[in-house]
Scaffold this active site. Structure first.
Site, PDB file in Angstrom:
ATOM      1  N   ASN A  49       0.872  -1.172   0.000  1.00 56.89           N
ATOM      2  CA  ASN A  49       0.000   0.000   0.000  1.00 56.89           C
ATOM      3  C   ASN A  49       0.911   1.223   0.000  1.00 56.89           C
ATOM      4  O   ASN A  49       1.487   1.569   1.025  1.00 56.89           O
ATOM      5  CB  ASN A  49      -0.906  -0.023   1.244  1.00 56.89           C
ATOM      6  CG  ASN A  49      -1.777   1.222   1.340  1.00 56.89           C
ATOM      7  OD1 ASN A  49      -1.794   2.053   0.426  1.00 56.89           O
ATOM      8  ND2 ASN A  49      -2.487   1.362   2.446  1.00 56.89           N
TER       9      ASN A  49
ATOM     10  N   LYS B 242       0.105   4.231  -0.330  1.00 58.97           N
ATOM     11  CA  LYS B 242      -0.544   5.431   0.227  1.00 58.97           C
ATOM     12  C   LYS B 242      -0.284   6.628  -0.690  1.00 58.97           C
ATOM     13  O   LYS B 242      -0.237   6.466  -1.905  1.00 58.97           O
ATOM     14  CB  LYS B 242      -0.081   5.650   1.679  1.00 58.97           C
ATOM     15  CG  LYS B 242      -0.263   4.381   2.532  1.00 58.97           C
ATOM     16  CD  LYS B 242      -0.093   4.577   3.997  1.00 58.97           C
ATOM     17  CE  LYS B 242      -0.332   3.255   4.729  1.00 58.97           C
ATOM     18  NZ  LYS B 242      -0.224   3.365   6.183  1.00 58.97           N
TER      19      LYS B 242
ATOM     20  N   HIS C 107      -9.678   1.235   4.865  1.00 60.39           N
ATOM     21  CA  HIS C 107      -8.414   1.444   5.559  1.00 60.39           C
ATOM     22  C   HIS C 107      -8.642   2.380   6.745  1.00 60.39           C
ATOM     23  O   HIS C 107      -9.437   3.308   6.664  1.00 60.39           O
ATOM     24  CB  HIS C 107      -7.375   2.038   4.592  1.00 60.39           C
ATOM     25  CG  HIS C 107      -5.993   1.996   5.173  1.00 60.39           C
ATOM     26  ND1 HIS C 107      -5.567   2.913   6.094  1.00 60.39           N
ATOM     27  CD2 HIS C 107      -4.972   1.125   4.986  1.00 60.39           C
ATOM     28  CE1 HIS C 107      -4.322   2.604   6.445  1.00 60.39           C
ATOM     29  NE2 HIS C 107      -3.943   1.525   5.797  1.00 60.39           N
TER      30      HIS C 107
ATOM     31  N   GLU D 206      -6.996   4.762   7.848  1.00 56.30           N
ATOM     32  CA  GLU D 206      -6.768   6.184   7.555  1.00 56.30           C
ATOM     33  C   GLU D 206      -8.016   6.801   6.927  1.00 56.30           C
ATOM     34  O   GLU D 206      -8.347   7.957   7.183  1.00 56.30           O
ATOM     35  CB  GLU D 206      -5.536   6.338   6.652  1.00 56.30           C
ATOM     36  CG  GLU D 206      -4.259   6.084   7.446  1.00 56.30           C
ATOM     37  CD  GLU D 206      -3.098   5.533   6.648  1.00 56.30           C
ATOM     38  OE1 GLU D 206      -3.105   5.618   5.413  1.00 56.30           O
ATOM     39  OE2 GLU D 206      -2.173   4.991   7.280  1.00 56.30           O
TER      40      GLU D 206
ATOM     41  N   GLU E 129      -5.508  -4.681  10.537  1.00 55.39           N
ATOM     42  CA  GLU E 129      -4.476  -3.669  10.742  1.00 55.39           C
ATOM     43  C   GLU E 129      -4.749  -2.913  12.033  1.00 55.39           C
ATOM     44  O   GLU E 129      -5.536  -1.951  12.041  1.00 55.39           O
ATOM     45  CB  GLU E 129      -4.455  -2.678   9.575  1.00 55.39           C
ATOM     46  CG  GLU E 129      -4.154  -3.308   8.230  1.00 55.39           C
ATOM     47  CD  GLU E 129      -3.560  -2.295   7.251  1.00 55.39           C
ATOM     48  OE1 GLU E 129      -2.459  -2.554   6.755  1.00 55.39           O
ATOM     49  OE2 GLU E 129      -4.182  -1.248   7.014  1.00 55.39           O
TER      50      GLU E 129
ATOM     51  N   GLY F 285       2.493   2.460  10.878  1.00 52.20           N
ATOM     52  CA  GLY F 285       3.440   3.577  10.751  1.00 52.20           C
ATOM     53  C   GLY F 285       4.137   3.929  12.052  1.00 52.20           C
ATOM     54  O   GLY F 285       4.772   4.974  12.157  1.00 52.20           O
TER      55      GLY F 285
ATOM     56  N   SER G 144       3.369  -1.957  10.288  1.00 53.50           N
ATOM     57  CA  SER G 144       4.826  -1.984  10.487  1.00 53.50           C
ATOM     58  C   SER G 144       5.473  -3.327  10.122  1.00 53.50           C
ATOM     59  O   SER G 144       6.454  -3.725  10.754  1.00 53.50           O
ATOM     60  CB  SER G 144       5.188  -1.581  11.918  1.00 53.50           C
ATOM     61  OG  SER G 144       4.761  -0.260  12.182  1.00 53.50           O
TER      62      SER G 144
HETATM   63  P1  13P Z   1       2.937   0.525   7.705  1.00 54.08           P
HETATM   64  O1  13P Z   1       3.485  -0.755   7.141  1.00 54.08           O
HETATM   65  O2  13P Z   1       3.677   1.743   7.223  1.00 54.08           O
HETATM   66  O3  13P Z   1       2.785   0.464   9.197  1.00 54.08           O
HETATM   67  O4  13P Z   1       1.448   0.694   7.107  1.00 54.08           O
HETATM   68  C1  13P Z   1       0.555  -0.338   7.238  1.00 54.08           C
HETATM   69  C2  13P Z   1      -0.654  -0.016   6.454  1.00 54.08           C
HETATM   70  O5  13P Z   1      -1.420   0.865   6.789  1.00 54.08           O
HETATM   71  C3  13P Z   1      -0.877  -0.762   5.200  1.00 54.08           C
HETATM   72  O6  13P Z   1      -2.153  -0.534   4.694  1.00 54.08           O
END
Ligand code: 13P
Length: 254
Positions: A9, A11, A95, A97, A167, A173, A212
């Site tokens: 992903n 982003k 997601h 976010e 997640e 992150g 992560s």
């Molecule tokens: P990270 O691997 O940067 O923690 O992000 C995970 C994520 O949100 C994947 O969709």
């Protein structure tokens, strides 16, 4: 057996020159990874460029989001048919976010998943609790509710096309990966719920872990019985790190 699925992903990162630099390095590194599904979700603007770069490989592309409507006056939105037109096999929905920053509800996520399935795109349905919810002992309950509501529009014969991504928000992150045991506890719970809802098909739905994930942590996570893949943010921007995640079998004792 469920086929592992390792997804990047990206982003809101990367530009067209960076896509080519990434794929030039990444494709040869994963050329022999024929026992796993490899998926990359770039920003919408890079789907066409990515499709050209991965043509002729087994790598598949994904949208990071979708609007549930078919077409019309929805300025700035992207429909499932448009993702199909770009060759997407998957799209991420729900997601954290998007849930947290854009106020998306599980009901809206369910409509997105249904729209994707109408276009034969597999939804990657994300669920996960916040740290506050975990500390209050509510992790399993929160995930269960999100999952039930987000899959409300999925019929029994569509179930196998769905991918679920667990997640935990506190692990995204932050560099703080859930331990394999913590992740498995939730994945096991999700598995029971999927089996209760879809019967045998529920056993075939793949459940990814995200938060992560790094080359150093992927092997132990993937060794858990109900962890069938990873959804990777930060580490997926580096072609070498993401190739090592795809080749998780060879990361033992790293
Ligand atoms: P990270 O691997 O940067 O923690 O992000 C995970 C994520 O949100 C994947 O969709």
């Amino acid at each position: 057996m469920r086929r592992p699925i390792l997804a990047a992903n990206w982003k809101m990162n990367m530009n067209s020159a960076e896509v080519s630099a990434f794929t030039n390095q990444f494709i040869p590194l994963v050329a022999n990874a024929d026992e796993v599904d490899i998926v990359i979700a770039p920003p919408f603007t890079l789907l066409d460029r990515l499709a050209n770069e991965i043509a002729g490989t087994a790598i598949q592309s994904a949208g990071q989001n979708v609007n549930p409507e078919e077409s019309g006056a929805f300025t700035g939105e992207i429909a499932a048919g448009m993702l199909a037109d770009m060759g997407c096999a998957y799209a991420i929905v729900g997601h954290s976010e998007r849930r947290a920053l854009f106020g998306e509800s599980s009901e809206f996520v369910a409509r997105k998943a249904a729209a994707l399935l109408r276009h034969e795109i597999s939804p990657i349905v994300c669920v996960g609790e916040t740290l506050e919810q975990r500390d209050a002992g509510r992790a399993l309950e929160v995930v269960e509710t999100q999952l039930r509501e987000s899959l409300a529009g999925v019929s029994g014969d569509q179930a196998e096309q769905v991918v679920v991504a667990y997640e935990p928000v506190w692990a995204i992150g932050t560099g703080r990966t859930a331990t394999p045991e913590i992740a498995q506890e939730v994945h096991g719970h999700i598995r029971s719920q999927l089996s209760a809802q879809f019967g045998d098909a529920g056993n075939r739905i793949r459940i990814q872990y995200g938060g992560s994930v790094k080359p150093e942590t992927v092997y132990d996570l993937m060794s858990q019985p109900d962890i069938d893949g990873a959804l990777v943010g930060g580490a997926s921007l580096d072609p070498i790190a993401f190739s090592r995640i795809v080749l998780f079998q060879s990361q033992r004792n790293q």
